[in-house]
Design a protein around this motif. Sequence first.
Motif, short mmCIF file in Angstrom:
data_model
loop_
_atom_site.label_atom_id
_atom_site.label_comp_id
_atom_site.label_asym_id
_atom_site.label_seq_id
_atom_site.Cartn_x
_atom_site.Cartn_y
_atom_site.Cartn_z
N GLN A 32 0.75 -1.17 0.02
CA GLN A 32 -0.04 -0.05 -0.10
C GLN A 32 1.00 1.18 0.03
O GLN A 32 0.46 2.29 -0.70
CB GLN A 32 -1.18 0.15 1.25
CG GLN A 32 -1.85 1.19 1.24
CD GLN A 32 -2.84 1.06 2.36
OE1 GLN A 32 -2.26 0.39 3.34
NE2 GLN A 32 -3.88 1.97 2.57
N SER A 35 2.17 1.76 -3.52
CA SER A 35 1.10 2.22 -4.48
C SER A 35 1.01 3.75 -4.10
O SER A 35 0.91 4.53 -4.99
CB SER A 35 -0.01 1.65 -4.09
OG SER A 35 0.15 0.25 -4.78
N LYS A 36 0.81 4.21 -2.95
CA LYS A 36 0.57 5.72 -2.60
C LYS A 36 1.75 6.33 -3.10
O LYS A 36 1.56 7.57 -3.62
CB LYS A 36 0.59 5.89 -1.15
CG LYS A 36 -0.92 5.29 -0.46
CD LYS A 36 -0.95 5.56 1.04
CE LYS A 36 -2.12 5.23 1.73
NZ LYS A 36 -2.39 5.42 2.94
N ALA A 39 1.33 6.87 -6.79
CA ALA A 39 0.33 7.63 -7.23
C ALA A 39 0.62 9.05 -6.98
O ALA A 39 0.13 9.98 -7.76
CB ALA A 39 -0.79 7.06 -6.26
N LYS A 40 1.39 9.24 -5.87
CA LYS A 40 1.79 10.96 -5.73
C LYS A 40 2.50 11.38 -6.72
O LYS A 40 2.67 12.68 -7.00
CB LYS A 40 2.45 10.91 -4.15
CG LYS A 40 2.86 12.30 -3.83
CD LYS A 40 3.70 12.20 -2.67
CE LYS A 40 4.31 13.54 -2.26
NZ LYS A 40 5.12 13.62 -0.99
N GLU A 42 2.83 10.18 -9.85
CA GLU A 42 1.84 10.34 -11.06
C GLU A 42 1.12 11.43 -10.99
O GLU A 42 0.91 12.17 -12.16
CB GLU A 42 0.84 9.12 -11.12
CG GLU A 42 1.74 7.78 -11.47
CD GLU A 42 0.76 6.50 -11.70
OE1 GLU A 42 1.14 5.94 -12.46
OE2 GLU A 42 -0.18 6.71 -10.77
N ALA A 43 0.56 12.11 -9.96
CA ALA A 43 -0.02 13.05 -9.84
C ALA A 43 0.64 14.38 -9.90
O ALA A 43 0.39 15.37 -10.53
CB ALA A 43 -0.83 13.41 -8.31
N PRO A 48 -0.13 8.85 -16.10
CA PRO A 48 0.12 7.75 -15.41
C PRO A 48 1.29 7.23 -15.90
O PRO A 48 1.69 7.18 -17.07
CB PRO A 48 -1.21 6.81 -16.08
CG PRO A 48 -1.47 7.23 -17.11
CD PRO A 48 -1.27 8.97 -17.20
N ARG A 52 -1.11 -1.71 -14.52
CA ARG A 52 -1.19 -3.12 -13.98
C ARG A 52 -1.95 -4.08 -14.81
O ARG A 52 -2.99 -3.70 -15.61
CB ARG A 52 -2.17 -2.85 -12.69
CG ARG A 52 -1.67 -1.96 -11.28
CD ARG A 52 -2.69 -1.88 -10.34
NE ARG A 52 -2.00 -0.99 -9.37
CZ ARG A 52 -1.62 -1.52 -8.20
NH1 ARG A 52 -1.25 -2.69 -8.04
NH2 ARG A 52 -1.06 -0.68 -7.17
#
Length: 308
Positions: A32, A35-36, A39-40, A42-43, A48, A52
């Motif tokens: 997790q 993944s976070k 994601a941070k 990519e933001a 992206p 997956r």
Amino acid sequence: MELDLGAVRAFLAVVDDGRFTDAADRMDMTQQAVSKRIAKLEAALGVPLLRRTRAGARPTEDGAAFLPQARALISLADQATAMLRARHRPLRIDVLGHNSAPIEIVRSFYETGDAEVDIVVSRGAGSRWTALTDGSIDAAFGRVTGPLPPGVNRVPAALEPIPILVGDRHRLADHRHVPMSELSGSTAWMPGNTPESEWADYYRHLGAEFGVHIDTSGPAFGRDHIMEKVGASPDLITFGNKTQFPGHPDVVQIAITDPTPAYPWSLMWHDANRHPSLPDFVTHAQDHYHPQAQWLPAPDRPHFPTAQ
């Protein structure tokens, strides 16, 4: 935009391992958390980076384009961190052996200053050049007669007089010193002279010039074995001193004169090395060097011009 290096590392780990779970295990994090981080990232980038799939995770087109720059960014960060850590670690000095003149130079530097030092013992030139170039050692002592690798500097550091050791039944045992001519025709047993080493080359020159046979036959079973053999023989000698071969009362140390052979020690370091204590150590070694009229092999004389 400021990129989070931790997030970039997580992206590279997933790309290299192919799965979030494997990347998390390697980074000692939860899946997790990995993944976070991604994601941070990519933001922050607005695109992206990973897709997956059932087989794992693969870079998107934008992720593949970002990958070389991500690797370069992390490499540069790691280099910067390593450079700063290197400046605050002890000065690593290769002395080649614990019972030779360089150890005294290092000891006096340590005792008269405030720099921390680590003693390293290598096997000679091959490993030394690699270690100086990659920074795993900061300075090295040794005998070098040929051209140096690019970026490596050298200064003369010591000329270490070489005596002989003989058994107490040897014809020279009651002498405190002998002229070199007295050793002509003798056999010096030196099984520790590794073929092609810098010290074996030194003794080949010495033996050829003064008529001493250097016998390197037989395995080296250690110092005690060498001293037992020399001490029991009425004619064997070996080059060395009681510091190198302590604790043998039936072995006598004799100084050599007319001329006195000396082992030439140079100090070497790499131009790119930025350890803050290195310049002071080089100066200390140069101040310690006090040449005398001693014998050196012909290839060494240009590097020690005041020696004979």
